[in-house]
Design an enzyme around this catalytic site. Structure first.
Site, PDB file in Angstrom:
ATOM      1  N   CYS A  20      71.051  -4.574 -69.496  1.00 56.79           N
ATOM      2  CA  CYS A  20      72.316  -4.682 -70.223  1.00 56.79           C
ATOM      3  C   CYS A  20      72.621  -6.149 -70.555  1.00 56.79           C
ATOM      4  O   CYS A  20      72.676  -6.989 -69.659  1.00 56.79           O
ATOM      5  CB  CYS A  20      73.457  -4.095 -69.402  1.00 56.79           C
ATOM      6  SG  CYS A  20      75.089  -4.330 -70.147  1.00 56.79           S
ATOM      7  N   ASN A  38      86.032   0.619 -78.293  1.00 57.58           N
ATOM      8  CA  ASN A  38      85.371   1.902 -78.514  1.00 57.58           C
ATOM      9  C   ASN A  38      84.768   2.326 -77.177  1.00 57.58           C
ATOM     10  O   ASN A  38      84.021   1.558 -76.571  1.00 57.58           O
ATOM     11  CB  ASN A  38      84.245   1.783 -79.544  1.00 57.58           C
ATOM     12  CG  ASN A  38      84.762   1.393 -80.912  1.00 57.58           C
ATOM     13  OD1 ASN A  38      85.895   1.695 -81.266  1.00 57.58           O
ATOM     14  ND2 ASN A  38      83.925   0.724 -81.684  1.00 57.58           N
ATOM     15  N   HIS A  92      83.500  -2.842 -72.436  1.00 56.76           N
ATOM     16  CA  HIS A  92      83.765  -3.976 -73.313  1.00 56.76           C
ATOM     17  C   HIS A  92      84.531  -3.515 -74.544  1.00 56.76           C
ATOM     18  O   HIS A  92      84.605  -2.316 -74.843  1.00 56.76           O
ATOM     19  CB  HIS A  92      82.457  -4.645 -73.750  1.00 56.76           C
ATOM     20  CG  HIS A  92      81.670  -3.841 -74.752  1.00 56.76           C
ATOM     21  ND1 HIS A  92      80.996  -2.689 -74.413  1.00 56.76           N
ATOM     22  CD2 HIS A  92      81.454  -4.012 -76.095  1.00 56.76           C
ATOM     23  CE1 HIS A  92      80.395  -2.186 -75.483  1.00 56.76           C
ATOM     24  NE2 HIS A  92      80.665  -2.972 -76.515  1.00 56.76           N
ATOM     25  N   HIS A 129      79.196  -3.089 -64.288  1.00 60.75           N
ATOM     26  CA  HIS A 129      78.595  -2.268 -65.337  1.00 60.75           C
ATOM     27  C   HIS A 129      79.056  -0.817 -65.259  1.00 60.75           C
ATOM     28  O   HIS A 129      79.146  -0.132 -66.293  1.00 60.75           O
ATOM     29  CB  HIS A 129      77.068  -2.332 -65.238  1.00 60.75           C
ATOM     30  CG  HIS A 129      76.358  -1.569 -66.320  1.00 60.75           C
ATOM     31  ND1 HIS A 129      76.099  -2.103 -67.559  1.00 60.75           N
ATOM     32  CD2 HIS A 129      75.852  -0.291 -66.342  1.00 60.75           C
ATOM     33  CE1 HIS A 129      75.467  -1.205 -68.309  1.00 60.75           C
ATOM     34  NE2 HIS A 129      75.313  -0.102 -67.584  1.00 60.75           N
ATOM     35  N   HIS A 146      78.245  -0.945 -71.017  1.00 65.14           N
ATOM     36  CA  HIS A 146      79.085  -1.838 -70.223  1.00 65.14           C
ATOM     37  C   HIS A 146      80.524  -1.806 -70.754  1.00 65.14           C
ATOM     38  O   HIS A 146      80.735  -1.787 -71.971  1.00 65.14           O
ATOM     39  CB  HIS A 146      78.532  -3.265 -70.306  1.00 65.14           C
ATOM     40  CG  HIS A 146      79.062  -4.189 -69.264  1.00 65.14           C
ATOM     41  ND1 HIS A 146      78.354  -4.533 -68.132  1.00 65.14           N
ATOM     42  CD2 HIS A 146      80.244  -4.835 -69.159  1.00 65.14           C
ATOM     43  CE1 HIS A 146      79.069  -5.360 -67.401  1.00 65.14           C
ATOM     44  NE2 HIS A 146      80.239  -5.558 -68.010  1.00 65.14           N
ATOM     45  N   CYS A 168      75.975  -7.695 -68.731  1.00 71.80           N
ATOM     46  CA  CYS A 168      76.068  -7.971 -67.297  1.00 71.80           C
ATOM     47  C   CYS A 168      75.814  -9.461 -67.061  1.00 71.80           C
ATOM     48  O   CYS A 168      75.193 -10.135 -67.901  1.00 71.80           O
ATOM     49  CB  CYS A 168      75.035  -7.146 -66.528  1.00 71.80           C
ATOM     50  SG  CYS A 168      75.423  -5.388 -66.425  1.00 71.80           S
ATOM     51  N   GLN A 201      85.994  -5.260 -78.641  1.00 72.76           N
ATOM     52  CA  GLN A 201      85.647  -6.223 -79.681  1.00 72.76           C
ATOM     53  C   GLN A 201      86.915  -6.782 -80.326  1.00 72.76           C
ATOM     54  O   GLN A 201      87.997  -6.218 -80.188  1.00 72.76           O
ATOM     55  CB  GLN A 201      84.765  -5.569 -80.744  1.00 72.76           C
ATOM     56  CG  GLN A 201      83.435  -5.043 -80.206  1.00 72.76           C
ATOM     57  CD  GLN A 201      82.580  -4.448 -81.300  1.00 72.76           C
ATOM     58  OE1 GLN A 201      82.112  -5.154 -82.192  1.00 72.76           O
ATOM     59  NE2 GLN A 201      82.365  -3.138 -81.244  1.00 72.76           N
TER      60      GLN A 201
END
Length: 353
Positions: free
Chosen positions: A70, A156, A169, A116, A167, A73, A171
């Site tokens: 990933c 999303n 996250h 994660h 992971h 991470c 944007q």
């Protein structure tokens, strides 16, 4: 909050946001990266009046890597990722495969936690407050770029939504124009203001929703409700009770209460479809006033806009998704199978004990 800005090996900016003031972030990106090359271009549709980002370089972006590869991470030993340090609280960095770049805006990735296996709903209130502070800081910084007119923070979540990295996250898109959805809102605000002799449409909507039966949860400074004309099967709008145009306008009381309210809302979303169901896929989208000129929206200024978050899922029932078919995709006329009143009732039923 402590903020530390650094650069990745290819020159992209990376920013650590830490809860502790004594955190030291001096790790160096040791990857042999070539400079980022983007082909982002914004084209305007003369018939619809909206804009489309053409970004062919995104075809090569990372796609569903295994957990041990990933890129979000922390770096560990010789396993090098987008984050050079071996740990972090919250990190924001320029996307290596941006939809918008240069004169066409900017795209950033926000990593909510180094864990994660976590999701946003697993964060503590302190962690959520740090994310909120990071969103606010990035909104402020990006708004000062000459090419940026509107800042959009969003998450999303779930493969069904199209997420390619597991992971936790989100944007941030910094657009060089006012987005079509925001423009629609501003035109409605302008029309309502003129028709009522100055009344604010957002205030009127919030007053109506507070008096109806679609309120999901309410705090002293925030209220969440399923809108009267919800487009999606389960859709909730979260508003601060005091109208502000953007994240920068929130006062300390609203910032302090937000983590508790938002975490409760996300945890209810994960219980909508019952025990044993996979995590609910969703999109969480902050709507903020544009920073550019608003001359095209007669009589409207930034303070007429109301910051709010829209949270919705494309899952309509257990094991079934809401697809955008002919009416939705072809004509932008949504057909919702779940009555908003029933959706609100369900979200109240699954409240934490």
């Amino acid at each position: 909050m402590k903020k530390t800005s650094t650069r990745l090996a290819d020159g992209r900016e990376l920013i650590y946001y830490d809860q502790r003031d004594d955190s030291v972030r001096d790790a160096v990106d040791r990857r042999p990266l070539d400079p980022t090359v983007t082909t982002s271009e914004v084209r305007r549709d003369p018939l619809l009046g909206d804009s489309v980002a053409i970004a062919s370089h995104r075809q090569g972006r990372t796609y569903h890597p295994p957990a041990d590869e990933c890129p979000l991470c922390p770096s560990q030993g010789e396993r090098l990722s987008e984050i050079p340090d071996s740990s972090y609280d919250v990190v924001v960095f320029e996307n290596r495969f941006p939809s918008l770049a240069g004169d066409s805006g900017r795209c950033e990735v926000v990593c909510f936690t180094s864990d994660h296996e976590a999701s946003f709903a697993d964060l503590t209130e302190e962690q959520v407050r740090l994310v909120l502070d990071a969103w606010t800081d990035r909104t402020s910084e990006l708004s000062h770029l000459p090419s940026v007119e509107q800042v959009f923070c969003f998450e999303n979540r779930g493969a069904e939504i199209g997420v390619t990295l597991g992971h936790p996250h989100g944007q941030i898109y910094a657009y060089p124009f006012t987005t079509p959805r925001t423009a629609l809102m501003l035109r409605s605000v302008a029309s309502h203001k003129e028709a009522t002799g100055g009344e604010n449409l957002f205030d009127a909507v919030l007053e109506r929703e507070l008096a109806d039966d679609r309120v999901v949860l309410e705090g002293e400074h925030w209220v969440a409700f399923v809108p009267y004309a919800a487009h999606w099967p389960y859709e909730v709008h979260l508003y601060p009770k005091r109208r502000v145009p953007d994240l920068l306008g929130l006062d300390e009381d609203a910032r302090t209460e937000f983590p508790k309210v938002y975490l409760e809302l996300l945890r209810r979303f994960d219980r909508i479809f019952g025990e044993g169901e996979p995590p609910t896929p969703y999109i969480a989208a902050w709507h903020q006033a544009p920073f550019g000129a608003l001359e095209e929206f007669d009589g409207v200024n930034r303070d007429d806009f109301a910051l709010h978050l829209e949270l919705f899922t494309i899952r309509r029932t257990s094991g079934k998704l809401k697809f955008l078919a002919g009416s939705e995709s072809g004509m932008n006329v949504f057909i919702n199978d779940v009555p908003p009143e029933r959706a609100a009732e369900r979200l109240r039923e699954v409240a934490s004990s």
